[in-house]
Design a protein around this motif. Structure first.
Motif, PDB file in Angstrom:
ATOM      1  N   VAL A   1       0.871  -1.175   0.000  1.00  0.00           N
ATOM      2  CA  VAL A   1       0.000   0.000   0.000  1.00  0.00           C
ATOM      3  C   VAL A   1       0.905   1.221   0.000  1.00  0.00           C
ATOM      4  O   VAL A   1       1.922   1.248   0.681  1.00  0.00           O
ATOM      5  CB  VAL A   1      -0.954   0.030   1.210  1.00  0.00           C
ATOM      6  CG1 VAL A   1      -2.022  -1.029   1.095  1.00  0.00           C
ATOM      7  CG2 VAL A   1      -0.191  -0.117   2.518  1.00  0.00           C
TER       8      VAL A   1
ATOM      9  N   LYS B   1      -7.467   6.414   4.669  1.00  0.00           N
ATOM     10  CA  LYS B   1      -7.889   6.974   3.382  1.00  0.00           C
ATOM     11  C   LYS B   1      -6.706   7.357   2.497  1.00  0.00           C
ATOM     12  O   LYS B   1      -6.869   7.501   1.281  1.00  0.00           O
ATOM     13  CB  LYS B   1      -8.779   8.195   3.611  1.00  0.00           C
ATOM     14  CG  LYS B   1      -8.064   9.384   4.249  1.00  0.00           C
ATOM     15  CD  LYS B   1      -9.018  10.557   4.405  1.00  0.00           C
ATOM     16  CE  LYS B   1      -8.295  11.780   4.995  1.00  0.00           C
ATOM     17  NZ  LYS B   1      -9.200  12.945   5.131  1.00  0.00           N
ATOM     18  N   ASN B   2      -5.529   7.528   3.117  1.00  0.00           N
ATOM     19  CA  ASN B   2      -4.344   7.907   2.338  1.00  0.00           C
ATOM     20  C   ASN B   2      -3.472   6.710   1.957  1.00  0.00           C
ATOM     21  O   ASN B   2      -2.441   6.885   1.312  1.00  0.00           O
ATOM     22  CB  ASN B   2      -3.492   8.912   3.130  1.00  0.00           C
ATOM     23  CG  ASN B   2      -4.210  10.227   3.326  1.00  0.00           C
ATOM     24  OD1 ASN B   2      -4.993  10.647   2.487  1.00  0.00           O
ATOM     25  ND2 ASN B   2      -3.954  10.882   4.450  1.00  0.00           N
TER      26      ASN B   2
ATOM     27  N   LYS C   1      -3.231   3.583  -0.253  1.00  0.00           N
ATOM     28  CA  LYS C   1      -3.867   3.011  -1.443  1.00  0.00           C
ATOM     29  C   LYS C   1      -3.095   1.775  -1.917  1.00  0.00           C
ATOM     30  O   LYS C   1      -1.864   1.797  -1.978  1.00  0.00           O
ATOM     31  CB  LYS C   1      -3.909   4.041  -2.575  1.00  0.00           C
ATOM     32  CG  LYS C   1      -4.587   5.360  -2.188  1.00  0.00           C
ATOM     33  CD  LYS C   1      -6.053   5.165  -1.860  1.00  0.00           C
ATOM     34  CE  LYS C   1      -6.723   6.504  -1.549  1.00  0.00           C
ATOM     35  NZ  LYS C   1      -8.140   6.327  -1.172  1.00  0.00           N
TER      36      LYS C   1
ATOM     37  N   ASP D   1      -1.138  -0.586  -4.140  1.00  0.00           N
ATOM     38  CA  ASP D   1      -0.248  -0.235  -5.256  1.00  0.00           C
ATOM     39  C   ASP D   1      -0.011  -1.474  -6.116  1.00  0.00           C
ATOM     40  O   ASP D   1       0.936  -2.231  -5.909  1.00  0.00           O
ATOM     41  CB  ASP D   1       1.076   0.315  -4.714  1.00  0.00           C
ATOM     42  CG  ASP D   1       1.872   1.027  -5.796  1.00  0.00           C
ATOM     43  OD1 ASP D   1       1.772   0.617  -6.966  1.00  0.00           O
ATOM     44  OD2 ASP D   1       2.592   1.985  -5.469  1.00  0.00           O
TER      45      ASP D   1
END
Length: 218
Positions: free
Chosen positions: A142, A182-183, A185, A187
């Protein structure tokens, strides 16, 4: 309060405001622009008050030196001066505003440079695809969209649960923003690249274990 004391107090207030702008531009991530705009408005308000006071002092000095006695005329002159100041309420070139903008630009440049240096410092670690906490190969990556660093998904979530207000665990990361789900993500591209390299997770881990055992023996 003596005039000298008032002048010193004003200087302290301006110094504090500029220092606050330094800290915001260096350490605040969320809402940085809004906070800097607030500080700029405060400084513009000060510049206006300063111009207003200077105009009043100038008119009073001229009126006193002319030995005039018509107070109504004095009021009219002062009001006219204040009207002009209000109409020309543009302090964008005021020395204090220039100083504020110079500091913001300088600090932003320094932060960008530090981020670049941080990225360089972790290049080797990222090339090995290791998690910054466990130093083990990353299986489910992430990416932190704030600072662009990559973690093992379960590890970083566990880290956030254990440590309230936890920040990026990468050594040297200049981001001061607490980690938020929320930050983070997934990958997929990072994962594809890692799997496409000769040293995939199993082979790399086996090599790391072998190296560690060899070091202990010798």
């Amino acid at each position: 309060m003596a005039e000298a004391d008032i002048t010193e107090l004003r200087k302290q207030c301006i110094d504090s405001l500029l220092l606050c702008a330094d800290n915001v531009s260096k350490y605040v991530d969320i809402g940085k622009d809004a906070e800097l705009n607030k500080l700029k408005k405060y400084l513009e308000s000060y510049c206006f008050s300063e111009a207003q006071q200077n105009a009043e002092a100038f008119v009073l000095k001229e009126f006193t030196e002319s030995n005039a006695s018509n107070l109504d005329k004095l009021d009219d002159i002062v009001m006219e001066k204040l009207r002009r100041i209000t109409q020309d309420n543009d302090f964008s070139s005021h020395p204090l505003i220039n100083e504020l903008e110079h500091r913001i630009e300088r600090n932003s440049r320094n932060v960008t440079q530090q981020l670049d240096e941080t990225d360089l410092a972790i290049t080797e670690a990222e090339e090995r695809h290791t998690d910054p906490i466990t130093l083990k190969p990353i299986e489910n990556p992430v990416r932190n969209i704030i600072c662009n660093h990559v973690y093992e998904r379960d590890v970083i979530h566990s880290y956030m649960q254990r440590k309230k207000g936890a920040k990026c665990p990468v050594v040297g990361c200049v981001s001061q923003q607490p980690l938020q789900n929320k930050n983070l993500k997934p990958d997929k591209e990072y994962g594809k690249y890692r799997k496409s390299t000769p040293q995939n997770s199993t082979a790399l881990q086996e090599q790391m274990d072998t190296d560690a055992a060899y070091s202990q023996e010798y």
